[in-house]
Each structure stands twice: as C-alpha cells, then as structure tokens.
Design an enzyme around this catalytic site. Structure first.
Site, mmCIF file in Angstrom:
data_model
loop_
_atom_site.group_PDB
_atom_site.id
_atom_site.type_symbol
_atom_site.label_atom_id
_atom_site.label_comp_id
_atom_site.label_asym_id
_atom_site.label_seq_id
_atom_site.Cartn_x
_atom_site.Cartn_y
_atom_site.Cartn_z
ATOM 1 N N GLU A 130 0.851 -1.200 0.000
ATOM 2 C CA GLU A 130 0.000 0.000 0.000
ATOM 3 C C GLU A 130 0.891 1.257 0.000
ATOM 4 O OE1 GLU A 130 -2.372 0.538 3.605
ATOM 5 O OE2 GLU A 130 -3.811 1.778 2.507
ATOM 6 N N LYS A 147 -9.544 2.041 -2.591
ATOM 7 C CA LYS A 147 -9.825 1.578 -1.214
ATOM 8 C C LYS A 147 -11.228 2.008 -0.797
ATOM 9 C CE LYS A 147 -7.352 1.628 3.262
ATOM 10 N NZ LYS A 147 -6.150 2.192 3.942
ATOM 11 N N CYS A 169 -5.644 -2.930 2.309
ATOM 12 C CA CYS A 169 -5.428 -2.837 3.745
ATOM 13 C C CYS A 169 -6.704 -2.949 4.590
ATOM 14 C CB CYS A 169 -4.647 -1.566 4.069
ATOM 15 S SG CYS A 169 -3.829 -1.715 5.686
HETATM 16 N N1 LIG Z 1 -3.672 0.992 7.167
HETATM 17 C C1 LIG Z 1 -4.899 0.499 7.093
HETATM 18 O O1 LIG Z 1 -5.632 0.819 6.195
HETATM 19 C C2 LIG Z 1 -5.424 -0.481 8.047
HETATM 20 C C3 LIG Z 1 -4.692 -0.871 9.259
HETATM 21 O O2 LIG Z 1 -3.561 -0.489 9.528
HETATM 22 C C4 LIG Z 1 -5.414 -1.792 10.143
HETATM 23 O O3 LIG Z 1 -6.534 -2.197 9.801
HETATM 24 O O4 LIG Z 1 -4.901 -2.131 11.202
#
Ligand SMILES: NC(=O)CC(=O)C(=O)O
Length: 276
Positions: free
Chosen positions: A44, A113, A154
């Site tokens: 990401e 996302k 994520c």
């Molecule tokens: N960074 C994210 O989008 C999510 C995350 O770090 C987590 O769900 O824990």
C-alpha cells in the site's frame, strides 16, 4: 486458475518518490529474474510515506510516472503486476488506488480503497485517512491470464463481507496491498490473513512495506502468502525483502471439494448482495 509464482515486494518506503520508484523497479525485476514470478505485488502507498501530508504531496493521476513505470515493467517482463497502491489524483479528489497491469502492460483493473482507516487507538495508532482520501465504491475482481484476482487495500481486508463478495464473483486469489502498523499488526495481521483465506478458500497474499522507524507511520511488515487451507506458503519479518510462493490450482480445488464450505452456505436463510 493456472500455476502462479507470486512474489511480494516488501519494500522500504522512504520520503523521496524517485527513490521509491527505483526501489520498486529493482524489486520487481529481481522477483522475475531470481524468483521466476509471473505475478508481482507491491505494498500500500509504495511511492511515498503513508501519511496524510505525504499522500497529498505524492498524488498523481493515472498515466503519471508511477503507473507508467508499472505498465512498462509488466509488459517488458511479461508479468501481471498488482501495483500496490498510490495516492491517485482524480475528479478533484485523492483516492488510495491499486492499479493492475497484464503481460502487455494494459491496465486490467483498478481498486480504490473502499474502507478508509479512521481510527484512534488509545496508546497506539491514530489516523484519519478520510481527511484526505475519498472512498472507492467498487468490488474489484480482475480477470487475468493467471486466474481471477480479487484486489482490496489494507483496512478493506477487515470486512469479511467484501472478501466473500469477491469470492462469490469468482476470485481464486485475493491480493491485498496493505500497511498495518505496530499497534494493529501484532494483534490482528496474521489472524486476519489466515481467516479470510480459510473462510473463502482462496489463496491470500498481503503485501506490507518494510518497517521504517524514520517515518511517522511504522508499518508492521510480515508480508504473507497463505493457501486456501490456511497454510502459510511464504512469510517474512519487518525488514525489506521479497517473498515468493507457488500457488497450485489443484490445492484450491482439493480444499473446496473436501471441505465444501462455499456450497454449504444456507442461502435459503441469508444472502449477501452487492448494492448497486
Ligand atoms: N492501514 C490500514 O488501512 C489499516 C490498518 O492499519 C489496520 O486495519 O490495522
């Protein structure tokens, strides 16, 4: 699906965008040359730090230097690339977007996302992603020469409904560029990956950046590739590196035949639908 050699590039993301692009290029090349990957995944927000300020500064439209590089490498190396995610400038907004390229460098998919990381964990991480990023609205399953790949980013992977929708749409592999952190990572990362793979009987790859203690956001690392039974095929620690796993389609068929979870759903009693 076909037999897939999947490499995850757990790269150390630094402040400078050009340095990140050079690093991504060299790790993609090494994935193919040293590990014979035909599917390569980046983390990401791989072209700049995962922070509100940096995402604003690095945002670029599709067709900018980052997506041009990913498309060129996919074509030159004859591979499928799930290009992590970048801050995408579009429609006067910023999205957190994964672009997917095929072996001739065509963009075959794009995931914005859907679930934004707005959290405030006492004694741990605070982040307000929606202060800069707009949410995407589409479930993403990409048809490729290797098979059907569900792509999410994520925080999206914490939502089992989304993972199941991708599975119902035919995803055989779910690939998630991600950046859990040193608060949520130790608590939830590995269990979430395993359970999403086991619930949906899919191969699951989660690609994190390496942990950079010089940045404000400390990514957890520990990228993993898991099979449809929940067996870990490849994993790493918090440092920079490439992991590679071979995904055997017979494994997916065998698990789904021997433990027919997806067939045993009581769709006469409940259903999951994608709202239009
Ligand atoms: N960074 C994210 O989008 C999510 C995350 O770090 C987590 O769900 O824990």
């Amino acid at each position: 699906m076909k037999t897939v050699n999947l490499s995850v590039c757990q790269m150390m993301v630094v402040e400078n965008k050009e340095d990140n692009l050079k690093k991504a290029e060299s790790m993609i090349r090494r994935s193919v040359l040293e590990n014979k990957a035909n599917l390569v995944v980046l983390p990401e927000i791989f072209n700049g730090p995962y922070s509100i300020e940096a995402m604003q500064a690095t945002a670029e439209p599709e067709g900018g230097p980052t997506t041009q590089l990913l498309s060129r490498l996919a074509a030159e190396l004859n591979i499928v690339v799930v290009g992590g995610s970048i801050a995408e400038a579009a429609d006067d907004r910023i999205y957190n977007t994964a672009f997917i390229y095929n072996e001739v460098g065509e963009r075959v998919g794009r995931h914005r996302k859907m679930h934004l990381f707005d959290v405030n964990i006492v004694g741990g991480v605070s982040f307000q992603e929606s202060s800069i990023v707009a949410p995407g609205n589409d479930v993403t399953v990409v048809e490729t020469s290797l098979g059907k790949i569900g792509v999410a980013i994520c925080y999206d992977m914490r939502f089992p409904e989304l993972m199941r929708l991708m599975t119902l749409q035919g995803a055989e592999m779910i690939v998630v560029p991600a950046a859990f952190n040193t608060t949520t990572g130790p608590a939830h990362w590995k269990d979430t990956i395993k359970m999403r793979a086991v619930d949906n009987q899919v191969f699951f790859a989660a690609a994190s950046p390496a942990r950079n203690l010089a940045s404000d956001y400390h990514a957890y690392g520990f990228s993993q590739v898991v099979d449809p039974w929940g067996t870990v095929l490849a994993e790493t620690d918090e440092t920079e590196g490439i992991i590679t796993a071979t995904l055997n389609p017979q494994r997916l068929t065998a698990v789904r035949e021997q433990l027919p979870l997806l067939k045993h759903r009581r769709t006469d009693l409940y259903e999951l639908k994608e709202c239009q």
